[in-house]
Enzyme design. Structure first.
Site, short mmCIF file in Angstrom:
data_model
loop_
_atom_site.label_atom_id
_atom_site.label_comp_id
_atom_site.label_asym_id
_atom_site.label_seq_id
_atom_site.Cartn_x
_atom_site.Cartn_y
_atom_site.Cartn_z
N ASP A 52 19.96 47.08 -8.05
CA ASP A 52 20.19 45.94 -7.15
C ASP A 52 21.21 45.01 -7.80
O ASP A 52 21.53 45.14 -8.98
CB ASP A 52 18.87 45.18 -6.90
CG ASP A 52 19.03 44.03 -5.90
OD1 ASP A 52 19.86 44.16 -4.96
OD2 ASP A 52 18.36 42.99 -6.04
N SER A 53 21.70 44.05 -7.02
CA SER A 53 22.60 43.04 -7.59
C SER A 53 21.85 42.16 -8.59
O SER A 53 22.46 41.54 -9.45
CB SER A 53 23.17 42.17 -6.47
OG SER A 53 22.13 41.46 -5.84
N CYS A 97 19.09 47.48 -2.35
CA CYS A 97 19.93 46.35 -1.94
C CYS A 97 20.49 46.69 -0.58
O CYS A 97 21.23 47.67 -0.43
CB CYS A 97 21.05 46.18 -2.97
SG CYS A 97 22.27 44.96 -2.52
N GLU A 154 16.33 34.12 -6.84
CA GLU A 154 16.49 34.34 -8.29
C GLU A 154 15.83 33.19 -9.06
O GLU A 154 15.12 33.41 -10.03
CB GLU A 154 17.97 34.45 -8.68
CG GLU A 154 18.65 35.76 -8.29
CD GLU A 154 18.15 36.96 -9.11
OE1 GLU A 154 17.56 36.79 -10.18
OE2 GLU A 154 18.36 38.11 -8.64
N CYS A 197 17.00 41.50 3.16
CA CYS A 197 17.55 41.40 1.81
C CYS A 197 16.34 41.53 0.89
O CYS A 197 15.33 40.86 1.09
CB CYS A 197 18.23 40.05 1.61
SG CYS A 197 18.64 39.72 -0.13
N HIS A 228 15.78 40.47 -1.93
CA HIS A 228 15.41 39.25 -2.66
C HIS A 228 14.39 38.40 -1.88
O HIS A 228 13.63 37.64 -2.48
CB HIS A 228 16.64 38.37 -2.89
CG HIS A 228 17.45 38.74 -4.09
ND1 HIS A 228 18.30 39.82 -4.10
CD2 HIS A 228 17.51 38.18 -5.33
CE1 HIS A 228 18.88 39.89 -5.29
NE2 HIS A 228 18.42 38.91 -6.06
N1 DGL Z 1 19.15 42.10 -2.81
C1 DGL Z 1 20.33 42.34 -2.08
C2 DGL Z 1 20.11 42.78 -0.65
O1 DGL Z 1 19.09 43.39 -0.37
C3 DGL Z 1 21.57 41.57 -2.33
C4 DGL Z 1 21.51 40.09 -2.49
C5 DGL Z 1 22.86 39.58 -2.95
O2 DGL Z 1 23.22 39.89 -4.07
O3 DGL Z 1 23.53 38.89 -2.17
O4 DGL Z 1 20.93 42.62 0.20
#
Ligand code: DGL
Length: 256
Positions: free
Chosen positions: A9-10, A73, A151, A182, A184
């Protein structure tokens, strides 16, 4: 030959997917690769996202071989899956917003897709919406501030006020369901629930865990060491290392 799962993931969003996978496959061995130096991806161009994700997967693969890759992600998955599948012969699983299950559950409903700006505006999403959302009213909202808040939530618990500030232009209590597009965003489940009231929050984690479980077929290893690859020494607090049985992060340089 059984090998660990690679989850990418990012940043820390992939842990929400890893939670669901570990529930289905207790004792699974894995490597977690996070591009903290590039996070958030949602404001980057598709080309950059593609280059960074490819480089991160390659860096992890060059350190140890894996039995399967999960791109945890949505932003990267909607851009990069075909290219990765061309390069690697192991299964590559992507995470995309749960539009189909949400529309099936609320066929006449009013839904909101909450994702990153890149995900809400991409062609992949348009196609998904066109195929599954007949009869449904589906609003979309893209936010990278919500990724930043997610985060930060690993260090300090976010409040309803924090979420309401980021989502100030979103009508709070008007949806049957909110699709968390997302990985996150499940980190913010508690304040998001307070903000959206009765709306069901739907994410993709269980679906991905089932997919990994089905594809396993003796590919994945168990009870071996885990690995943690990062592009910058920021990210989760030490309690995470204990919870996910992760060693100290291995700082990798991306070959961009
Ligand atoms: N967790 C990621 C997603 O599912 C990316 C969030 C990001 O880095 O902008 O899209």
């Amino acid at each position: 030959m059984r090998r660990p799962l690679l989850i990418v993931d990012s940043g820390s969003g992939g842990f929400t997917v890893l939670d669901a996978i570990r529930e289905r496959l207790p004792g699974l061995s894995y490597s977690y690769a996070a591009d903290y130096a590039g996070c958030p991806y949602g404001e980057r161009s598709p080309e950059e996202i593609m280059r960074r994700t490819m480089a991160l997967v390659n860096a992890a693969q060059s350190r140890r071989q894996h039995g399967m890759i999960v791109i945890a992600c949505n932003t990267a998955s909607t851009q990069i899956l075909p290219q990765l599948r061309d390069v690697y012969s192991i299964p590559v699983v992507g995470v995309v917003p749960a539009i189909k299950p949400a529309c099936e559950r609320y066929p006449m409903g009013t839904l909101l897709l909450l994702a990153t700006p890149q995900t809400v505006q991409g062609d992949y999403l348009d196609d998904l919406v066109a195929r599954f959302s007949q009869g449904v009213r589906l609003d979309r909202y893209g936010s990278t501030d919500l990724v930043r808040l997610a985060e930060a939530s690993l260090h300090v618990a976010p409040t309803l006020k924090d979420v309401a500030r980021v989502l100030s232009s979103v009508p709070a209590k008007s949806y049957d369901a909110v699709i968390l597009g997302c990985t996150h965003f499940p980190l913010l489940k508690v304040p998001l629930k307070l903000f959206f009231g009765d709306a069901e929050l739907i994410d993709s984690a269980q679906g991905i865990a089932s997919r990994v479980f089905t594809l396993d077929e003796d590919r994945l290893s168990f009870n071996a060491e885990n690995a943690f690859y990062v592009t910058q020494r920021s990210g989760p607090p030490s309690s995470f290392f204990v919870r996910y049985a992760l060693p100290d992060p291995d700082l990798v340089e991306l070959n961009l």
